[in-house]
Design an enzyme around this catalytic site. Structure first.
Site, mmCIF file in Angstrom:
data_model
loop_
_atom_site.group_PDB
_atom_site.id
_atom_site.type_symbol
_atom_site.label_atom_id
_atom_site.label_comp_id
_atom_site.label_asym_id
_atom_site.label_seq_id
_atom_site.Cartn_x
_atom_site.Cartn_y
_atom_site.Cartn_z
ATOM 1 C CB CYS A 1 -0.869 0.027 1.244
ATOM 2 S SG CYS A 1 -1.789 -1.478 1.508
ATOM 3 N NE ARG B 1 4.625 1.964 -1.190
ATOM 4 C CZ ARG B 1 5.837 1.643 -0.804
ATOM 5 N NH1 ARG B 1 6.879 2.122 -1.443
ATOM 6 N NH2 ARG B 1 6.044 0.854 0.226
ATOM 7 C CD1 TRP C 1 -0.991 -5.338 -4.243
ATOM 8 C CD2 TRP C 1 -0.708 -6.324 -2.247
ATOM 9 N NE1 TRP C 1 -0.616 -6.638 -4.464
ATOM 10 C CE2 TRP C 1 -0.429 -7.260 -3.264
ATOM 11 C CE3 TRP C 1 -0.603 -6.715 -0.928
ATOM 12 C CZ2 TRP C 1 -0.054 -8.571 -2.977
ATOM 13 C CZ3 TRP C 1 -0.221 -8.017 -0.640
ATOM 14 C CH2 TRP C 1 0.052 -8.936 -1.669
ATOM 15 C CG ASN D 1 2.296 -0.480 3.572
ATOM 16 O OD1 ASN D 1 1.954 -1.618 3.278
ATOM 17 N ND2 ASN D 1 3.454 0.039 3.202
ATOM 18 N N GLY D 2 0.752 -2.680 5.842
ATOM 19 C CA GLY D 2 1.379 -3.728 6.650
ATOM 20 C C GLY D 2 0.326 -4.729 7.092
ATOM 21 C CD GLU E 1 14.048 -10.377 -14.888
ATOM 22 O OE1 GLU E 1 13.799 -11.111 -13.929
ATOM 23 O OE2 GLU E 1 13.629 -9.212 -14.972
ATOM 24 C CE LYS F 1 10.215 -8.188 -15.480
ATOM 25 N NZ LYS F 1 11.269 -8.323 -14.524
ATOM 26 C CD GLU G 1 6.949 -9.174 -12.802
ATOM 27 O OE1 GLU G 1 6.824 -8.666 -11.697
ATOM 28 O OE2 GLU G 1 7.866 -8.854 -13.596
ATOM 29 C CG HIS H 1 16.915 -33.829 -17.632
ATOM 30 N ND1 HIS H 1 17.397 -35.114 -17.589
ATOM 31 C CD2 HIS H 1 17.955 -33.055 -18.037
ATOM 32 C CE1 HIS H 1 18.675 -35.123 -17.940
ATOM 33 N NE2 HIS H 1 19.037 -33.880 -18.223
ATOM 34 C CE LYS I 1 9.621 -1.125 -9.099
ATOM 35 N NZ LYS I 1 10.100 -2.040 -10.152
HETATM 36 O O1 M6R Z 1 12.609 -4.325 -4.653
HETATM 37 P P1 M6R Z 1 13.150 -5.709 -4.827
HETATM 38 O O2 M6R Z 1 14.213 -5.809 -5.825
HETATM 39 O O3 M6R Z 1 13.557 -6.315 -3.501
HETATM 40 O O4 M6R Z 1 11.911 -6.549 -5.322
HETATM 41 C C1 M6R Z 1 12.000 -7.933 -5.478
HETATM 42 C C2 M6R Z 1 10.839 -8.470 -6.283
HETATM 43 O O5 M6R Z 1 9.627 -8.222 -5.617
HETATM 44 C C3 M6R Z 1 10.760 -7.855 -7.673
HETATM 45 O O6 M6R Z 1 11.944 -8.041 -8.383
HETATM 46 C C4 M6R Z 1 9.600 -8.450 -8.474
HETATM 47 O O7 M6R Z 1 9.836 -9.783 -8.749
HETATM 48 C C5 M6R Z 1 9.387 -7.635 -9.741
HETATM 49 N N1 M6R Z 1 7.991 -7.391 -9.938
HETATM 50 C C6 M6R Z 1 9.946 -8.277 -10.947
HETATM 51 O O8 M6R Z 1 9.659 -7.594 -12.117
#
Ligand code: M6R
Length: 611
Positions: A2, A27, A74, A100-101, A484, A488, A491, A507, A606
């Site tokens: 949040c 966020r 969130w 937030n939390g 990665e 991407k 996500e 495998h 984020k």
């Molecule tokens: O802020 P951070 O690098 O610690 O975040 C880690 C992950 O939450 C972050 O990389 C997440 O996987 C991204 N959405 C990837 O695009």
């Protein structure tokens, strides 16, 4: 998670809060709300949906007043709806709170309060905290700030909160434990933000609250004390961010802007650190600990998501160049699996935001056990940056898009510099060092060349936009890039995708291959190229549809693949910095074509500040 914003001063609060929420929307974005204290007392507007939905609800009937709080949610407890949206107000609506939390003991507290006759409208843990504050006040008649402080001593879990009350329109309270909060200091006005994004256009003077701290803000000044009631002198820091860095700057999405910023982000990351003429790497933040790192028996890298992928590249880099054993851990597992940590170990955490709860927990676990801990973070002044013994900033500029892009390549750049630094004078000769530094310094221009292939990649995206599954395969340094690339894509486009080391395909994943399954191979002409080509043959033989990323001038794959993207040649250890980029662009374009919300993908946020 949040986002929280707060304001107290002489200006109308509403537009400052709404603007701040827009800046914080990355966020969390399932509901939004504001509470403002005006001449007629506490006014609250909140709604399910995005900040622009909130704006629509207040259009035509602005909330008047110069102190207020705002929240973009969130969801953790209770679905996103109008009732669960923040702020939550006290019975009789005299004060309001945003949070937030996660209050972990909220059920036990809720039960006790219900027995005392308190009622609850929402499913949230936050409303329980509001009722708890009310209860403390009812029992003690304490001023609100004192009641907030005492209530916080009773909660278990994490919080960043902000509170305003109609009983005291010259008061803004904020406190944190485990969820970041920053106080911005203006001229007769103050701002609260979950991060610097909502503050940067108003002030550069900030105070970073630490865990267990609470700030009481009045127009005449502020006081910081601990939740245990010890008054503190806090250092005022200067923000480095520029407003332009947190705006889209003409791009449709932050993600695309950040992909395109990579050449400059990498130049900024290397500036003053990569010195090819002197055959040197300078990492000022590691000056005090570099000998410990060189002598380490083992480096344990802990991170999450994309940062974990860069950590895997780091493992390959450090082991091959500096010959120091490296293990890479999911930060979320590290704390709970009672890892073996010994004298001689060094923990290295990687986090773009510097606020990821799991990664922060790994830092605290390592330090609790007396293990030195080093951080690689992007956000200056973030909690991980402050709690680690030493560290290196990425200097990549703010990353707003939820899908991490420039942070990944900047993290790999820092890890490359670190590996070279650890190898300096030991496993690398001066000539090798000079050669590697030249090659590293040349990377940003090569990234520019890859970015110039955007249209070609967009055309390719158009062909594969309807696929339901993707496989990404790579070896060596490019195995983490395959992971990665898959992350991407899932996500932001919600297409199922998996990444594997190319040789692992036979495998298991080979069973998935058919003509409907695009398989993206990273097939650079490096030490594993021939093996990767064999894997491509295996997919082609099963009618699979292959996309390959290879070196410019390489025509050998044309007959086996549907698409071949040719990118500039570089040293093998630097290839991830180039191969990641077409994968970012491919995901971006597919997501846009599928009508997905690229910067605010569903269910994601984020900065993951809850476990
Ligand atoms: O802020 P951070 O690098 O610690 O975040 C880690 C992950 O939450 C972050 O990389 C997440 O996987 C991204 N959405 C990837 O695009």
């Amino acid at each position: 998670m949040c986002g929280i914003v707060g304001y107290i001063g002489t200006q109308e609060a509403q537009s400052i809060l709404i603007n701040g929420l827009q800046r914080l929307e990355y966020r969390g974005y399932d509901s939004a709300g504001v509470a403002i204290i005006g001449d007629d007392g506490l006014q609250i507007k909140k709604t399910k949906g995005k900040v622009h939905d909130l704006e629509s609800t207040i259009e035509g009937a602005p909330l008047q007043g110069s102190v207020g709080i705002g929240h973009t949610r969130w969801a953790t407890h209770g679905p996103p709806n109008d009732v669960n949206a923040h702020p939550h107000d006290s019975t009789g609506s005299t004060f309001a709170l945003v949070h937030n939390g996660i209050i972990e003991n909220y059920n036990a507290i809720r039960k006790k309060l219900a027995e005392k006759g308190y009622t609850f409208q929402s499913d949230t843990d936050t409303e329980v905290l509001v009722r708890l504050i009310e209860d403390v006040r009812r029992a003690t008649d304490l001023p609100l700030e004192e009641a907030v402080r005492q209530a916080l001593t009773q909660v278990v879990g994490t919080y960043g909160i902000a509170v305003v009350s109609e009983e005291d329109p010259d008061l803004l309270i904020a406190a944190r434990k485990g969820s970041p909060l920053i106080l911005g200091i203006g001229d007769g006005e103050y701002f609260i933000g979950s991060d610097a994004a909502p503050l940067v256009e108003h002030t550069r003077q900030v105070v970073y609250l630490s865990d267990g701290e609470m700030v009481t803000v009045r127009r005449s000044g502020y006081t910081v004390r601990t939740i245990d009631n010890v008054e503190l002198e806090k250092e005022v820091h200067e923000l480095e961010w520029d407003l332009s860095e947190i705006q889209k700057g003409g791009y449709d999405h932050f993600m695309l802007k950040e992909i395109m910023e990579q050449p400059t982000a990498l130049e900024d990351c290397m500036r003053g650190r990569v010195l090819p003429d002197q055959q040197q790497i300078t990492l000022g933040g590691l000056h005090q600990v570099i000998d410990d790192l060189r002598d380490a028996d083992r480096i344990i890298i802990a991170a999450c998501g994309t940062s974990w992928h860069s950590g895997l590249v780091g493992e390959y880099l450090i082991e091959s160049m500096a010959r120091i054993p490296v293990e890479v851990e999911y930060a979320s597992e590290f704390r709970y699996r009672n890892p073996v940590l010994r004298k001689g170990d060094v923990v290295l955490v990687i986090s773009q935001s510097g606020e990821t709860a799991d990664t922060l927990a790994a830092v605290r676990e390592a330090r609790r056990r007396g293990i030195p801990c080093i951080g690689i973070c992007n956000v200056v002044g973030s909690t991980i940056a402050r709690e680690t013994d030493a560290g290196v900033y990425l200097h990549a500029g703010p990353e707003i898009g939820v899908a991490s892009t420039k942070a990944f390549t900047a993290q790999v750049t820092v890890l490359t510099m670190l590996a070279l630094k650890l190898a300096e004078g030991r496993t690398l000769s001066t000539a090798e060092m000079a050669h590697n530094l030249q090659a590293l310094a040349a990377v940003p221009d090569k990234v520019r060349e890859v970015l110039a292939m955007d249209e070609e990649i967009e055309d390719m995206a158009n062909v594969y936009r309807y696929a339901a599954n993707f496989l990404y395969l790579g070896r060596g340094y490019n195995f983490p890039v395959a992971l990665e690339g898959a992350l991407k894509l899932k996500e932001i486009s919600y297409i199922h995708a998996e990444g594997y080391p190319a040789a692992e395909m036979k495998h298991g994943p080979i069973a998935l291959i058919d003509r409907f399954m695009p398989v993206v191979f990273i097939a650079m002409k490096d030490s594993t190229y021939d093996k990767v080509v064999s894997n491509i043959e295996e997919v082609a033989a099963r009618d699979g549809s292959v996309i390959a990323i290879t070196d410019e001038g390489n025509g050998e794959l044309d007959d086996l693949c549907e698409y071949v993207l040719r990118i500039p040649k570089t040293e093998e250890f630097l290839t991830p910095l180039l191969t990641a980029i077409p994968l970012q662009l491919l995901s971006y374009h597919i997501a846009v074509m599928r009508g997905c919300h690229v910067d605010q993908p569903r269910n994601l946020a984020k900065s993951v500040t809850v476990e």
